[in-house]
Design a protein around this motif. Structure first.
Motif, short mmCIF file in Angstrom:
data_model
loop_
_atom_site.label_atom_id
_atom_site.label_comp_id
_atom_site.label_asym_id
_atom_site.label_seq_id
_atom_site.Cartn_x
_atom_site.Cartn_y
_atom_site.Cartn_z
N TYR A 16 34.62 -28.10 -6.13
CA TYR A 16 33.99 -28.65 -4.93
C TYR A 16 33.14 -27.62 -4.19
CZ TYR A 16 36.80 -32.83 -5.52
OH TYR A 16 37.35 -33.97 -6.02
N GLY A 17 33.42 -26.34 -4.40
CA GLY A 17 32.67 -25.32 -3.67
C GLY A 17 31.49 -24.79 -4.44
N CYS A 18 31.73 -24.32 -5.66
CA CYS A 18 30.69 -23.61 -6.39
C CYS A 18 29.95 -24.49 -7.38
CB CYS A 18 31.30 -22.43 -7.15
SG CYS A 18 32.11 -21.23 -6.07
N SER A 19 30.49 -25.65 -7.72
CA SER A 19 29.88 -26.45 -8.78
C SER A 19 29.62 -27.88 -8.33
CB SER A 19 30.78 -26.44 -10.02
OG SER A 19 31.05 -25.14 -10.44
N GLN A 20 29.18 -28.04 -7.08
CA GLN A 20 28.99 -29.39 -6.59
C GLN A 20 27.78 -30.09 -7.18
OE1 GLN A 20 28.82 -26.57 -4.83
NE2 GLN A 20 27.71 -26.78 -2.91
N HIS A 21 26.92 -29.36 -7.94
CA HIS A 21 25.76 -29.98 -8.56
C HIS A 21 25.86 -29.91 -10.09
CE1 HIS A 21 23.98 -30.41 -4.66
NE2 HIS A 21 23.95 -29.11 -4.45
N LEU A 22 27.05 -30.23 -10.59
CA LEU A 22 27.28 -30.18 -12.03
C LEU A 22 26.39 -31.14 -12.80
CD1 LEU A 22 31.17 -29.93 -12.30
CD2 LEU A 22 29.51 -28.19 -12.93
N PHE A 23 25.99 -32.25 -12.18
CA PHE A 23 25.28 -33.30 -12.90
C PHE A 23 23.80 -33.36 -12.54
CE2 PHE A 23 29.73 -34.65 -12.32
CZ PHE A 23 30.12 -34.59 -13.65
N SER A 38 15.34 -20.34 -18.27
CA SER A 38 15.11 -20.47 -16.83
C SER A 38 15.94 -21.61 -16.26
CB SER A 38 13.62 -20.71 -16.55
OG SER A 38 12.84 -19.62 -17.00
N VAL A 39 16.06 -22.69 -17.02
CA VAL A 39 16.91 -23.81 -16.59
C VAL A 39 18.36 -23.33 -16.45
CG1 VAL A 39 17.84 -26.06 -17.23
CG2 VAL A 39 15.40 -25.57 -17.56
N GLU A 40 18.81 -22.50 -17.37
CA GLU A 40 20.17 -21.98 -17.29
C GLU A 40 20.35 -21.13 -16.04
OE1 GLU A 40 22.82 -22.73 -19.14
OE2 GLU A 40 21.47 -24.21 -20.05
N GLU A 41 19.32 -20.36 -15.67
CA GLU A 41 19.39 -19.57 -14.44
C GLU A 41 19.50 -20.48 -13.22
OE1 GLU A 41 19.55 -16.23 -13.93
OE2 GLU A 41 19.84 -16.14 -16.10
N LEU A 42 18.77 -21.59 -13.24
CA LEU A 42 18.84 -22.54 -12.13
C LEU A 42 20.22 -23.19 -12.03
CD1 LEU A 42 15.33 -24.24 -12.45
CD2 LEU A 42 16.07 -22.64 -10.67
N LYS A 43 20.83 -23.44 -13.18
CA LYS A 43 22.18 -24.00 -13.17
C LYS A 43 23.16 -23.03 -12.52
CE LYS A 43 21.61 -26.93 -17.27
NZ LYS A 43 22.01 -27.18 -18.68
N LYS A 44 23.00 -21.74 -12.82
CA LYS A 44 23.87 -20.74 -12.22
C LYS A 44 23.69 -20.68 -10.71
CE LYS A 44 23.79 -17.75 -16.32
NZ LYS A 44 23.30 -16.44 -16.86
N LEU A 45 22.49 -21.04 -10.24
CA LEU A 45 22.21 -21.02 -8.80
C LEU A 45 22.61 -22.33 -8.12
CD1 LEU A 45 18.70 -19.28 -8.89
CD2 LEU A 45 20.82 -18.32 -7.96
N ASN A 46 23.23 -23.24 -8.90
CA ASN A 46 23.73 -24.48 -8.32
C ASN A 46 22.60 -25.32 -7.73
OD1 ASN A 46 25.84 -26.23 -7.77
ND2 ASN A 46 26.26 -25.34 -5.75
N THR A 47 21.52 -25.45 -8.48
CA THR A 47 20.33 -26.17 -8.02
C THR A 47 20.59 -27.67 -7.95
OG1 THR A 47 18.99 -24.46 -9.10
CG2 THR A 47 17.87 -26.50 -8.48
N SER A 48 20.11 -28.30 -6.90
CA SER A 48 20.34 -29.73 -6.70
C SER A 48 19.20 -30.55 -7.31
CB SER A 48 20.44 -30.05 -5.21
OG SER A 48 19.18 -29.86 -4.58
N ASP A 49 19.41 -31.86 -7.40
CA ASP A 49 18.36 -32.76 -7.89
C ASP A 49 17.12 -32.69 -7.00
OD1 ASP A 49 19.40 -34.02 -10.24
OD2 ASP A 49 20.77 -35.18 -9.00
#
Length: 202
Positions: A16-23, A38-49
């Motif tokens: 709930y804290g670090c991975s709230q944008h899993l999807f 680069s997409v993988e880097e954005l995933k690590k940054l918890n980028t939202s839709d």
């Protein structure tokens, strides 16, 4: 029983804290040609839709993968999501490069400075003058607004004269007063007339 609660609490916090944008859906960035790394880097940054949508517009305007990743990192460092794609795109279209965009995001000033930065280009100042003015503003130093700079330039002041006034801290109020005086003098000069003398008819 207690020893089982600790890892469970840890997992809940992680989810709930670090991975709230899993999807988050990154397909629009894939379609712009963004590299998978680069997409993988954005995933690590918890980028939202929503942020992906912002980055997609930037990619379509020619912003690089690295810059896209960095603006997300900068926004998150300032504790807010990235929502300034329009400002970045406007700067790119005005002829600015990515470095100035990244300087603004690092200072958390992209939305605040982009409009004036575009106006400075329209005023017709050199790249060096624009760079000096923008860096002063990013440091919180006082400068005349772009509107007053353009107004003084239209009264005939050279770039060197304008920069001299900026460097000594001329305020908008002072610039307005000087511009008004120069405009009045110019308008008065344009309304002068020469009296034509001739012989009176007999």
């Amino acid at each position: 029983m207690k020893y089982k609660l600790i890892p469970l609490a840890f997992l809940l916090l992680r989810f709930y804290g670090c991975s709230q944008h899993l999807f988050t859906d990154y397909r629009s960035l894939d379609q712009t040609g963004m590299w998978s790394s680069s997409v993988e880097e954005l995933k690590k940054l918890n980028t939202s839709d929503t942020e992906v949508g912002q980055l997609t517009r930037m990619k379509q305007a020619g912003v690089s993968d690295d810059a896209c990743v960095q603006v997300i990192a900068d926004a998150h460092n300032h504790q807010h999501p990235f929502a300034s794609a329009d400002s970045a795109v406007n700067l790119m279209r005005a002829g600015y490069n990515e470095s100035i965009i990244l300087e603004m995001t690092k200072a958390d000033q992209l939305d605040n400075l982009s409009g004036d930065a575009v106006m400075l280009r329209l005023v017709g100042l050199s790249d060096h003058a624009v760079d000096v003015i923008l860096h002063k503003r990013m440091k919180g130093q006082r400068t005349m607004s772009s509107a007053e700079i353009g107004r003084l330039k239209n009264t005939g002041l050279s770039e060197a004269q304008i920069m001299e006034r900026i460097n000594r801290g001329l305020t908008d109020a002072q610039a307005d007063k000087e511009a008004a005086g120069r405009e009045a003098a110019r308008n008065h000069a344009n309304t002068g007339f020469t009296r034509v003398r001739g012989r009176r008819p007999r």
